[in-house]
Design a protein around this motif. Structure first.
Motif, short mmCIF file in Angstrom:
data_model
loop_
_atom_site.label_atom_id
_atom_site.label_comp_id
_atom_site.label_asym_id
_atom_site.label_seq_id
_atom_site.Cartn_x
_atom_site.Cartn_y
_atom_site.Cartn_z
N GLU A 1 -5.33 -4.90 24.16
CA GLU A 1 -6.12 -5.79 23.32
C GLU A 1 -6.70 -6.94 24.14
O GLU A 1 -7.88 -7.29 24.01
N LEU A 2 -5.87 -7.53 25.00
CA LEU A 2 -6.34 -8.63 25.84
C LEU A 2 -7.38 -8.14 26.85
O LEU A 2 -8.38 -8.82 27.11
N ALA B 1 -9.44 -5.72 26.43
CA ALA B 1 -10.70 -5.48 25.71
C ALA B 1 -11.46 -6.78 25.48
O ALA B 1 -12.70 -6.83 25.62
N LYS B 2 -10.71 -7.85 25.18
CA LYS B 2 -11.36 -9.14 24.95
C LYS B 2 -11.95 -9.69 26.23
O LYS B 2 -13.04 -10.27 26.23
N ARG C 1 -15.13 -7.94 26.83
CA ARG C 1 -16.23 -8.46 26.01
C ARG C 1 -16.79 -9.74 26.59
O ARG C 1 -18.00 -9.99 26.56
N ILE C 2 -15.89 -10.59 27.15
CA ILE C 2 -16.36 -11.82 27.80
C ILE C 2 -17.23 -11.47 29.01
O ILE C 2 -18.27 -12.08 29.24
#
Length: 449
Positions: A285-286, A288-289, A292-293
């Protein structure tokens, strides 16, 4: 000359027409009693068009065309030459009308476009202005189908609004519109009106008919030319205002881009470092974030690069190059994407090896931008199979002309007026910056285009 402002207004079943016809370059109505007068008027409409190197399309009955052909071949050798070169084209109005009418024998926009738009595109490739003569609406009037006639006239007006390089002359027989109210209603759908002949058909000679027709048309043509001059003046004023805005925006954008670029470089560097941390790699999850950044930062970097290019911070490197090279490079860039979306690419660059003094990389960016815009239009149009065509030729002024043509969704008149404004886009938020065509325009102007 009478204009619409002097005619009684009537409610229309096709509301957009009232607004549209005032934006047209020239939509002229010709009323007549005698066919000899009409064919003489059409001849006077054709000849100045050929002399001005305009394309001319005649949609009339076979009988009218036979008389026009006999008259014009005798007095004008240019007439035959224009037919052979396809500067002048004849379409049988009865056959064209059958193609325009839909399954329920009513005029359809799609049928109209298939007939008129297709012949326009063929002619407009070689001629900057096109004049049409049409009898399609009069054929409906002859059948007392006035409602359908108004709808079809509305389609003509829509076409003329989009194609401001076109003039249309429509012929109307007095016997098909016997009532004054009917003629006024038809006249109200046009920008200029030529009244019916005011001379005795029994005693008049063909030469007199032609002379009167020529004078009547010249009066209407003056009205069209006056509209042209007013439009060109307004466009020139708007262009000056636009250039002033671009100058200020360019300076402001360059300053902001430089200020944002430095901290953004730091952000991109830190994101790359964070991606390598074990805690991030092992945490989906981290991870993926952070991804996105990274994507968002990359998009911001691209926007800044476009802004700097728009502000003319990127110098051109000019050298003599074959024009087909950047076109082929652009095709290679988009070919896989187009194939996946079932869009064919056709390149007709001619047998002649055309060269120019330019920056191949910058021109490639221009073509890629145009191709991608064409792809978006094709997808928006919802067609089963799209087609993009690139045509390259040397025009009459010995300048290289490159046409990018697609069969996608068209643009409204208001969109066309704004397409080169920086940051203007019709795409969804996040799918376009609105700088592509502004950059393309700047690049082409830098190349003397």
């Amino acid at each position: 000359m009478e204009t619409l402002s002097s005619l009684p207004s009537h409610p229309h079943p096709h509301p957009p027409t009232e607004t549209l016809n005032h934006e047209c370059r020239g939509h002229i109505a010709q009323f007549y009693r005698d066919d000899r007068y009409l064919t003489g008027a059409i001849g006077e409409f054709i000849r100045p068009g050929l002399a001005r190197d305009e394309g001319v399309v005649i949609l009339c009955t076979a009988g009218h065309w036979k008389q026009i052909y006999q008259d014009e071949v005798e007095v004008s050798p240019a007439f035959r030459i224009a037919l052979e070169s396809k500067q002048l084209r004849f379409l049988d109005a009865d056959q064209a009308l059958r193609a325009v009418l839909g399954p329920e024998s009513r005029p359809t926009r799609g049928g109209f476009r298939a007939v008129v738009e297709s012949v326009y595109r063929e002619v407009a490739v070689n001629y900057s202005r096109v004049r049409f003569y049409g009898e399609l609406v009069d054929l409906l009037c002859a059948q007392n189908r006035l409602r359908d006639a108004e709808i079809l006239e509305g389609y003509w007006n829509e076409f003329l609004v989009e194609r401001t390089n076109c003039t249309l002359l429509c012929g109307y027989s007095r016997k098909n519109l016997s009532l004054e109210a009917e003629r006024s209603r038809v006249a109200d759908l046009h920008t200029h009106l030529i009244p019916e002949e005011g001379i005795d058909a029994e005693s008049a000679t063909d030469s007199l008919f032609r002379r009167v027709a020529a004078l009547e048309f010249s009066v209407a043509a003056l009205g069209v030319e006056k509209m042209d001059q007013k439009r060109e003046l307004n466009e020139a004023k708007a262009h000056l205002v636009h250039l002033g805005k671009l100058s200020v925006l360019g300076e402001l954008s360059a300053g902001l881009a430089h200020e944002i670029s430095n901290p953004l470089t730091i952000v991109c560097g830190l994101v790359n470092q964070v991606k390598k941390f074990e805690g991030v790699v092992n945490h989906p999850e981290l991870s993926a974030k952070v991804g996105r950044i990274e994507v968002a930062a990359g998009r911001m970097t691209k926007i800044i690069r476009n802004i700097l290019g728009f502000a003319r911070q990127s110098p051109l490197t000019r050298k003599v190059i074959p024009v087909r090279d950047p076109i082929r490079q652009a095709v290679e860039v988009v070919s896989a994407l187009f194939a996946a979306q079932h869009i064919r690419i056709l390149v007709a660059d001619g047998a002649e090896e055309l060269r120019c003094l330019g920056d191949a990389e910058m021109l490639t960016q221009v073509f890629v931008n145009l191709f991608l815009n064409a792809r978006d239009a094709i997808i928006s149009g919802g067609l089963g199979e799209g087609c993009l065509e690139v045509r390259v030729r040397l025009d009459e002024k010995k300048k290289i002309e490159i046409c990018v043509i697609d069969n996608g969704e068209g643009m409204t008149a208001s969109t066309i007026a704004k397409i080169f404004y920086p940051f203007f886009t019709t795409k969804e938020i996040g799918k376009g910056t609105g700088l592509g065509l502004s950059l393309a325009l700047g690049t082409i102007r830098d190349h003397g285009g």
